[in-house]
Design an enzyme around this catalytic site. Sequence first.
Site, PDB file in Angstrom:
ATOM      1  CE  LYS A  56      -1.589   2.988   2.721  1.00 53.96           C
ATOM      2  NZ  LYS A  56      -1.722   4.175   1.856  1.00 53.96           N
ATOM      3  N   GLY A  94       7.091   5.821   7.752  1.00 51.14           N
ATOM      4  CA  GLY A  94       6.193   6.971   7.771  1.00 51.14           C
ATOM      5  C   GLY A  94       6.361   7.748   9.056  1.00 51.14           C
ATOM      6  CB  SER A  95       4.310  10.325  10.579  1.00 49.95           C
ATOM      7  OG  SER A  95       3.068   9.686  10.629  1.00 49.95           O
ATOM      8  N   GLY A 122       3.134   5.178  12.961  1.00 50.36           N
ATOM      9  CA  GLY A 122       3.966   4.029  13.321  1.00 50.36           C
ATOM     10  C   GLY A 122       3.605   3.460  14.688  1.00 50.36           C
ATOM     11  CD  GLU A 164      13.921   2.201   9.783  1.00 50.85           C
ATOM     12  OE1 GLU A 164      14.184   3.294  10.309  1.00 50.85           O
ATOM     13  OE2 GLU A 164      14.511   1.149  10.070  1.00 50.85           O
ATOM     14  CB  CYS A 204      13.418   9.914   7.416  1.00 51.69           C
ATOM     15  SG  CYS A 204      14.255   8.782   6.312  1.00 51.69           S
ATOM     16  CD  GLN A 227       5.527  18.368   5.203  1.00 50.36           C
ATOM     17  OE1 GLN A 227       4.972  17.318   5.516  1.00 50.36           O
ATOM     18  NE2 GLN A 227       6.308  19.017   6.068  1.00 50.36           N
ATOM     19  CD  GLU A 266      10.325  13.912  10.628  1.00 53.64           C
ATOM     20  OE1 GLU A 266       9.216  13.388  10.800  1.00 53.64           O
ATOM     21  OE2 GLU A 266      11.280  13.326  10.090  1.00 53.64           O
TER      22      GLU A 266
HETATM   23  P1  NAD Z   1       2.305   8.943   7.292  1.00 56.94           P
HETATM   24  O1  NAD Z   1       2.564   8.253   8.582  1.00 56.94           O
HETATM   25  O2  NAD Z   1       1.247   9.957   7.238  1.00 56.94           O
HETATM   26  O3  NAD Z   1       1.918   7.879   6.181  1.00 56.94           O
HETATM   27  C1  NAD Z   1       2.758   6.777   5.906  1.00 56.94           C
HETATM   28  C2  NAD Z   1       1.902   5.658   5.344  1.00 56.94           C
HETATM   29  O4  NAD Z   1       1.043   5.188   6.385  1.00 56.94           O
HETATM   30  C3  NAD Z   1       1.018   6.079   4.183  1.00 56.94           C
HETATM   31  O5  NAD Z   1       0.991   5.046   3.217  1.00 56.94           O
HETATM   32  C4  NAD Z   1      -0.332   6.221   4.849  1.00 56.94           C
HETATM   33  O6  NAD Z   1      -1.417   6.036   3.970  1.00 56.94           O
HETATM   34  C5  NAD Z   1      -0.275   5.115   5.873  1.00 56.94           C
HETATM   35  N1  NAD Z   1      -1.236   5.248   6.979  1.00 56.94           N
HETATM   36  C6  NAD Z   1      -1.762   6.389   7.488  1.00 56.94           C
HETATM   37  N2  NAD Z   1      -2.629   6.106   8.484  1.00 56.94           N
HETATM   38  C7  NAD Z   1      -2.643   4.765   8.617  1.00 56.94           C
HETATM   39  C8  NAD Z   1      -3.329   3.875   9.477  1.00 56.94           C
HETATM   40  N3  NAD Z   1      -4.185   4.304  10.404  1.00 56.94           N
HETATM   41  N4  NAD Z   1      -3.097   2.555   9.358  1.00 56.94           N
HETATM   42  C9  NAD Z   1      -2.224   2.093   8.429  1.00 56.94           C
HETATM   43  N5  NAD Z   1      -1.561   2.897   7.573  1.00 56.94           N
HETATM   44  C10 NAD Z   1      -1.749   4.217   7.663  1.00 56.94           C
HETATM   45  O7  NAD Z   1       3.711   9.519   6.807  1.00 56.94           O
HETATM   46  P2  NAD Z   1       4.000  10.383   5.479  1.00 56.94           P
HETATM   47  O8  NAD Z   1       3.464  11.754   5.713  1.00 56.94           O
HETATM   48  O9  NAD Z   1       3.575   9.643   4.246  1.00 56.94           O
HETATM   49  O10 NAD Z   1       5.583  10.389   5.449  1.00 56.94           O
HETATM   50  C11 NAD Z   1       6.342  11.331   6.150  1.00 56.94           C
HETATM   51  C12 NAD Z   1       6.956  10.698   7.373  1.00 56.94           C
HETATM   52  O11 NAD Z   1       7.696   9.550   7.008  1.00 56.94           O
HETATM   53  C13 NAD Z   1       7.944  11.603   8.089  1.00 56.94           C
HETATM   54  O12 NAD Z   1       7.694  11.598   9.469  1.00 56.94           O
HETATM   55  C14 NAD Z   1       9.291  10.962   7.813  1.00 56.94           C
HETATM   56  O13 NAD Z   1      10.277  11.179   8.768  1.00 56.94           O
HETATM   57  C15 NAD Z   1       8.945   9.539   7.680  1.00 56.94           C
HETATM   58  N6  NAD Z   1       9.939   8.816   6.905  1.00 56.94           N
HETATM   59  C16 NAD Z   1      10.809   7.991   7.567  1.00 56.94           C
HETATM   60  C17 NAD Z   1      11.778   7.292   6.879  1.00 56.94           C
HETATM   61  C18 NAD Z   1      12.716   6.389   7.600  1.00 56.94           C
HETATM   62  O14 NAD Z   1      13.223   5.470   6.987  1.00 56.94           O
HETATM   63  N7  NAD Z   1      12.975   6.578   8.876  1.00 56.94           N
HETATM   64  C19 NAD Z   1      11.864   7.418   5.496  1.00 56.94           C
HETATM   65  C20 NAD Z   1      10.976   8.267   4.853  1.00 56.94           C
HETATM   66  C21 NAD Z   1      10.012   8.951   5.573  1.00 56.94           C
END
Ligand code: NAD
Length: 478
Positions: free
Chosen positions: A172, A225-226, A230, A247, A281, A328, A380
Site C-alpha cells: 500500500k 512513515g510518521s 507508526g 522506520e 527522514c 506540508q 520534525e
Molecule cells: P504517514 O505516517 O502519514 O503515512 C505513511 C503511510 O502510512 C502512508 O501510506 C499512509 O497512507 C499510511 N497510513 C496512514 N494512516 C494509517 C493507518 N491508520 N493505518 C495504516 N496505515 C496508515 O507519513 P507520510 O506523511 O507519508 O511520510 C512522512 C513521514 O515519514 C515523516 O515523518 C518521515 O520522517 C517519515 N519517513 C521515515 C523514513 C525512515 O526510513 N525513517 C523514510 C521516509 C520517511
Amino acid sequence: MTIKRNYIAGEWVEGSGTTRNINPADTSDIVGEYATADAEQARAAIAAAYAAFPAWSQAGIQQRSELLDRIGQKILDRKQELGELLAREEGKSLSEAIGEVGRAGQIFKYFSGEVLQLRGDIQPSVRPGLEASVTREALGVIGMITPWNFPIAIPAWKIAPALAYGNCVVFKPAELVPGSAHALTEIIVEAGIPAGVFNLVMGPGRVVGDTIVNDKCVDGISFTGSVNTGRNIAAAAVGRMAKVQLEMGGKNPLVVLDDADLDTAVECAVNGAYFSTGQRCTASSRLIVTEGIYDRFVEAVLERLKTLKIGNPLNPETHIGPVVDERQLQQNLKYVEIAKEEGGNLVFGGEQLQLETDGFFQQPALIIDTTPEMRINREEVFGPVASVIKARDYEHALELANDTEFGLSAGIVTQSLKHATHFKRHAQAGMVMVNVPTAGVDYHVPFGGRKGSSYGSREQGSYAREFYTTVKTAYTSA
Ligand code: NAD
C-alpha cells in the site's frame, strides 16, 4: 484519462473510488487518475497473497533471483521516464528523481544476488548422537505501508528482500504518490511474477492500511512513515503478535567543529538540510556549530543559499523543487513562525514563493540563535527548514546532538580524527556520517535508527533477512 488500477490476485482491478495525482510544481498538471481500494479489496489482496505463499516460498532461489534481476533491469532501462514521473508526482528535482529510480533498480539487482547467499548452521548438539541445524524460512504474507517522500526507493527496499526470501506481498503506497507505485507494479508483472505473490492496493491509510495491519493472515508489517502512524501500527501488530518493523521520523544533527573545512561543512549542511526539499527522514534539521566557526559558517551557508534555484523539478537548473502538498507547506510555514515566536532569528527564506506555475514552492529557511528546548529543535518539520544551535565545544556539541527523542542519522564535520572517532562511538543514532551529509546512504549496508526513529530489525543489505525470514532449529538423531 484512463484510470490506473490496483493489482490483486494476478489481475488489474477497478477500485471502489479514484484519486487524482497532482503535480506539486503545477497544480493544473494532473499526473494521472488512480483507483482506490476499499477494505474488501485489501482483504482480497491479502487472501491472494496467503494462497500464493506455499508455492512461492518453495520456489527455488534460482527462479526468485532471476525474477528480481529482470525487475531491476527493467527499472534501470526506464530510469529517465520513471524519474520524470517521480519528479512530477513528488516534486524532487529530476536528477534526484532519476537517482532514486536508479537506486530502486540497484536494490532489486542486489537482492537477486543476496538471496543466493542465504546460509544456515549445523552445530553438534549438546546431547550425544544429535545434530542441530539452524535454517531460515520465509515469514509469510508481508504488508508494506510506505510514505510519499521516496516513492520508488522505499517500496523497492521492502519488496525486493520480501520476494527474494520467498514471501508474498501486499503493498500500500502513500496516497500522494500512486504513480511510481503503479509503474513499479507494471514492471513486476511484466517480469513474470506469479499471480497472488505481489499485490498493489492503493488507497487511504485508515482504510487499506488499517485492514492490512489488522488482518490475521498478514504475518509481518514493514512500515515507513510518521511517528504517530507508526506507534498505532506497532500497537495493533504487537496486539495480534505479528512481526513489525517501523522506520519513522528524525531530528538529525549535523555537528560542525571549529577545525572543520568550511566548504565541506557548508555542502554537508545545505545538501543535508535542503536538498530533496528537506523531505528526507535523514535530513540535517539541526545544525550544531561550535563558537569559533559559528559566524563564518552562518555567513557561508547564507551565501550558498542565495545561489540555490527553487523551481520546477523538470527544469535541469532547479536545485530544489516544491513542497509535496499544501498541508506540508503550511506545516513548514507554521514551524518557521513558531521558531520566531520562541526567539529564533530567521536570517533566510521561510516564505512561500509564487513562481510562474501554481505550486507549493517555498524558500528554504535558516533560523539561527536557537536553543535546544525550542520546538524547532525537538519536533520534525519535514521540509526545507534548518535551525542552528551554538555549542561551546565538542563535548557540548555531542550532548546537544544526542538531546533528542530521535536517533536516525547524526553527522559531524571535523578534521580531528579524535573527535570523529569519539562521535562515531557516542552519537546515539543508527547511522553516523563523518564529513558527509546526514542524508544519502548505500543500499548494501543496514539502514535504520534508534530511540523514536525506528523499531524492529534493520532494513537493507544482508540485515534485511532478519525481518523477512524466520529461524527454524531442527534436531536430528544420527
Ligand atoms: P504517514 O505516517 O502519514 O503515512 C505513511 C503511510 O502510512 C502512508 O501510506 C499512509 O497512507 C499510511 N497510513 C496512514 N494512516 C494509517 C493507518 N491508520 N493505518 C495504516 N496505515 C496508515 O507519513 P507520510 O506523511 O507519508 O511520510 C512522512 C513521514 O515519514 C515523516 O515523518 C518521515 O520522517 C517519515 N519517513 C521515515 C523514513 C525512515 O526510513 N525513517 C523514510 C521516509 C520517511
